[in-house]
Scaffold this active site. Structure first.
Site, mmCIF file in Angstrom:
data_model
loop_
_atom_site.group_PDB
_atom_site.id
_atom_site.type_symbol
_atom_site.label_atom_id
_atom_site.label_comp_id
_atom_site.label_asym_id
_atom_site.label_seq_id
_atom_site.Cartn_x
_atom_site.Cartn_y
_atom_site.Cartn_z
ATOM 1 C CB SER A 228 15.946 -10.840 -14.825
ATOM 2 O OG SER A 228 16.101 -8.827 -14.102
ATOM 3 C CG HIS B 253 14.161 -9.564 -9.402
ATOM 4 N ND1 HIS B 253 15.718 -10.240 -9.600
ATOM 5 C CD2 HIS B 253 13.803 -9.828 -10.458
ATOM 6 C CE1 HIS B 253 15.780 -10.261 -10.558
ATOM 7 N NE2 HIS B 253 14.935 -9.524 -11.329
ATOM 8 C CG ASP C 3 18.152 -11.005 -7.826
ATOM 9 O OD1 ASP C 3 17.199 -10.862 -7.675
ATOM 10 O OD2 ASP C 3 17.622 -11.507 -8.902
#
Ligand SMILES: *[C@@H]1O[C@H](CO)[C@@H](O)[C@H](O)[C@H]1NC(C)=O
Ligand SMILES: *[C@@H]1O[C@H](CO)[C@@H](O)[C@H](O)[C@H]1NC(C)=O
Ligand SMILES: *[C@@H]1O[C@H](CO)[C@@H](O)[C@H](O)[C@H]1NC(C)=O
Ligand SMILES: *[C@@H]1O[C@H](CO)[C@@H](O)[C@H](O)[C@H]1NC(C)=O
Ligand SMILES: *[C@@H]1O[C@H](CO)[C@@H](O)[C@H](O)[C@H]1NC(C)=O
Length: 776
Positions: free
Chosen positions: A567, A224, A151
């Protein structure tokens, strides 16, 4: 005239071709698997000599164009090549495939969720604990298992990554804590056992990383990566909330005692707002996956994908995951956020768990009261204290003089006229532009707040964002009602009430409108997605180097933030897979996927079949085998097993031959893969597949009866209809025959798929699988 026109055309056609031929780009040269006989140095020497032979230069010269030599499982290298060199390489016998790296091919698929899934005991509104006891306790909260997160890095200071009371790093762990900008070995601990970063591909394309845009280290400047990592394995942190105390509660990951290993391979794009995008180069991701395999992770979570799915031989994630499967590492991937259009899935390989997104039973109610007394239910997580009436204006009536009517109502950057907006609440409509960007525009123009109305494409799905000013989100239907009210009066007014958290919202789950849908356009005989999990308004840890909206102009810092996307769904499944790995150390990755899928639920908390965002029944093309039910997954009764060699043989049938793998004489096509679901495209008459189930139930003697809910217009028979097992580990095969019932069917379903279900039941375990059939 005509001649001129012609030469102009020639000019524009030729230029790109000429440029293309001499253009040096990064290519990944895939050579299959390592046979284990060479040392790491020997591997790199071999890659260099391979490269120098094709470039007809010496090894030192080759070194300068080599980006990565993949040494652990994935045998191959990434190098800067001309198209001609790449094409000559692709013709060599030992080369399985050559992939051209593409700068924007992959991007990230942008705490109630666990309770909703029943992991929190009684508190879950929808739990089924009675059946199989506390999964978390049984799995010792994931102790001893390591999950790799591919990520944007991690914010290591987050309380979610505390290692208090955790066991030491497993002795078998071979990962490292890579030093870099504002990151050193002190940032790793018994929770974050590894951290690495990969940017050779990124820098080859964009030039040296701008260290204002991103950290040259495993540290996360986006949020994220921190969000997904803490959803997998965040510790229990009490009394957290997003901005303004909304959704206050305990945040925790699905497997709170797993070790996490961070592989940062996604970066900010120069000149592009973080709200709009990021990029993950596949040569960088492959290096990350190859390292994760070498480091010894048990599960890899990848909330990254392409907009358009790639054939396996051209898909870095698919090839990396194939090698992970060889090392018995589960790979969980997001399905993508390109729904609700059909055929929009990414990450389709059968050795990957492909995960869609759905809602949870928690909403943040922020009602809207119109001047005429009408009440509308909005949703918001933005702190808001004022409780007075404000003038209301539709954004399309408040445009700056130089803005065309075309985009009216969407609150695009610099579109509003401050003279008309100041002090008012503005109705903005979704469509183009980002949701948070619309709020920023209203704020720029001096608005007091805004109502974010869904467009027709968004229907009734409400996503909560940490807007920069008071805001509430309403459905498409309600946006139209507010618009009608504005049109009905000369001085429209509105009051937005402060948000409060509402639990046990019904129905839930509902499929997210954005979740990508089947059919699978790479292999139409494999049903994808596999499963769905919570992915709307998920609260998890965040990077303190980014604002909650990701807007540069937003100065706020938060420790926890709401995000929506497949996600967010992916790490829920990765965490559950980690818990299953903790309990069932010897299970194959296929067995773990099968357990997750066949125990999933197809009904919502009202006992009705799960619906899609638009209200219709959700099909397996949105839902896969159903909604993740962690409590049940640990005890599925039967599993559909498969091995790495089955996948390798399947690749043989597609002409992707690993030189060190002996392709079997008999072709293994997708329908022979023993997948826990069934898709048959273009059925002509009758088709029969064989499946094999393995008894993993606690009891030695068990007796399973088949059940079928055939798709409309089809006859489905399962033979034998009774499977008797007398020991654990025993395998039994059966056939599924699908037959077109009559010729009228084609007229009814046309080129569409029809859906059904089949499975096995022994009175304790229900082993369910979806099926999708289309006609020739
Ligand atoms: C790096 O990014 C910052 C922030 O966007 C920008 O102001 C700066 O000009 C960039 N530096 C370079 C060298 O491009
Ligand atoms: C939770 O945090 C808030 C804000 O920091 C504080 O006012 C409140 O007292 C805390 N509640 C508990 C139960 O600790
Ligand atoms: C309209 O004009 C303003 C001020 O002159 C400018 O900042 C803005 O970018 C313009 N908007 C568009 C869409 O051209
Ligand atoms: C969004 O922008 C594109 C390109 O400018 C345009 O074709 C499309 O109609 C716009 N969509 C909406 C909902 O305005
Ligand atoms: C279906 O099979 C029949 C006989 O096997 C063949 O004649 C026919 O062309 C097939 N139809 C399609 C649409 O493939």
């Amino acid at each position: 005239m005509k001649r001129h026109h012609f030469s102009f055309l020639l000019f524009i056609i030729h230029l790109p071709i000429l440029a293309f031929c001499s253009e040096r780009k990064v290519y990944i040269v895939y050579l299959g698997q390592h046979d284990g006989s060479q040392s790491k140095n020997e591997i790199e020497d071999y890659h260099l000599s391979h490269l120098s032979s094709i470039k007809a230069i010496d090894v030192e010269g080759a070194r300068s164009s080599l980006l990565y030599s993949y040494k652990n499982s994935f045998n191959g290298y990434a190098a800067v090549l001309t198209p001609d060199e790449a094409s000559r390489l692709s013709e060599l016998d030992e080369v399985v495939s050559v992939i051209r790296s593409d700068p924007r091919k992959y991007s990230m698929h942008t705490t109630r969720s666990w309770e909703f899934l029943g992991l929190e005991g009684e508190k879950g509104s929808w739990n089924s604990n009675k059946m199989s006891g506390g999964l978390l306790q049984k799995a010792k909260y994931g102790r001893g298992v390591t999950v790799g997160i591919l990520d944007s890095g991690v914010w290591p200071e987050s309380k979610s990554f505390s290692d208090r009371g955790m066991r030491p790093v497993p002795k078998s762990w071979r990962g490292i804590c890579q030093t870099g900008q504002e990151f050193d070995s002190s940032h790793c601990n018994r929770k974050l056992v590894g951290a690495r970063y990969y940017l050779k591909g990124y820098e080859n394309y964009y030039g040296p990383l701008n260290t204002t845009l991103d950290y040259r280290s495993p540290r996360d400047k986006d949020g994220h990566g921190t969000h997904t990592a803490s959803t997998v394995g965040g510790r229990r942190v009490a009394n957290v909330s997003a901005l303004g105390g909304v959704a206050r509660g305990t945040a925790f990951g699905g497997a709170p005692l797993v070790h996490l290993a961070i592989y940062k391979a996604c970066w900010a794009i120069p000149g592009v707002s973080k709200v709009q995008g990021n990029t993950c180069f596949e040569e960088d991701m492959l290096a990350a996956m190859d390292d994760a395999i070498g480091d010894g992770v048990d599960v890899i979570s990848i909330s990254i994908g392409t907009v358009r799915p790639m054939p396996y031989a051209q898909d870095g994630i698919a090839l990396g995951a194939f090698h992970a499967a060889k090392s018995n590492i589960v790979v969980a991937c997001s399905a993508g956020n390109n729904g609700p259009a059909p055929g929009t899935l990414s990450n389709l390989a059968p050795w990957i768990i492909t995960i869609g997104a759905s809602t949870v039973d928690r909403t943040f109610v922020a009602p809207v009261e119109l001047g005429n007394g009408m009440l509308i239910e909005g949703q918001s997580v933005t702190p808001y204290s004022s409780n007075k009436m404000y003038p209301l204006i539709y954004a399309g009536d408040a445009l700056a003089p130089n803005v065309s009517k075309g985009d009216s109502g969407q609150c695009l950057p610099n579109s509003l006229n401050p003279k008309k907006v100041r002090g008012k609440i503005v109705l903005c409509i979704r469509g183009n532009g980002t949701r948070v960007g619309k709020g920023m525009e209203v704020k720029r123009a001096g608005g007091a707040g805004f109502i974010l109305g869904n467009g027709p494409a968004n229907g009734a799905e409400l996503t909560c964002d940490s807007h920069v000013l008071p805001a509430t989100a309403v459905t498409h239907y309600d946006a139209a009602r507010i618009y009608d009210y504005i049109r009905s009066t000369d001085s429209p007014t509105v009051r937005i009430a402060p948000a409060r958290t509402a639990l046990y919202t019904k129905p839930a789950p509902v499929m997210a409108a954005f979740t990508s849908r089947g059919p699978n356009i790479i292999d139409p005989n494999i049903l994808k997605p596999d499963i769905t999990a919570p992915g709307v308004n998920i609260l998890a840890a965040w990077s303190e180097a980014d604002s909650p909206t990701k807007l540069e102009s937003d100065p706020r810092i938060v420790e926890y933030n709401f995000e929506s996307g497949t996600s967010m769904a992916c790490p829920h499944v990765a965490a559950t897979a980690a818990l299953l790995r903790a309990i069932h150390k010897k299970w194959s990755t296929a067995a773990i996927r099968s357990a997750l899928m066949t125990t999933a639920f197809q009904s919502d908390n009202m006992g009705k079949p799960i619906t899609d965002a638009a209200g219709a029944l959700a099909t397996p093309f949105a839902l896969g085998a159903g909604h993740l039910m962690p409590q049940r997954a640990a005890d599925p009764g039967l599993v559909y097993d498969a091995s790495y060699s089955d996948y390798a043989a399947y690749l043989c049938s597609l002409g992707i031959n690993d030189p060190s793998f002996q392709c079997p004489n008999e072709q293994i096509v997708s329908s022979n893969l023993n997948y826990p679901s069934l898709q048959i495209s273009r059925l002509n008459g009758t088709f029969t597949v064989t499946r094999t189930v393995t008894n993993v139930g606690g009891k030695h003697n068990s007796c399973y009866f088949s059940h079928v809910k055939p798709p409309t217009g089809f006859l489905v028979t399962i033979r034998p209809s009774l499977l008797v097992f007398d020991h654990v580990g025993q395998k039994r095969s059966f056939t599924i025959t699908v037959k077109v019932r009559d010729n009228m069917v084609k007229r009814i379903i046309g080129d569409e798929y029809a859906f059904g279900w089949y499975g096995w039941n022994d009175g304790i375990h229900n082993v369910n699988s979806p099926m999708a059939i289309s006609l020739a």
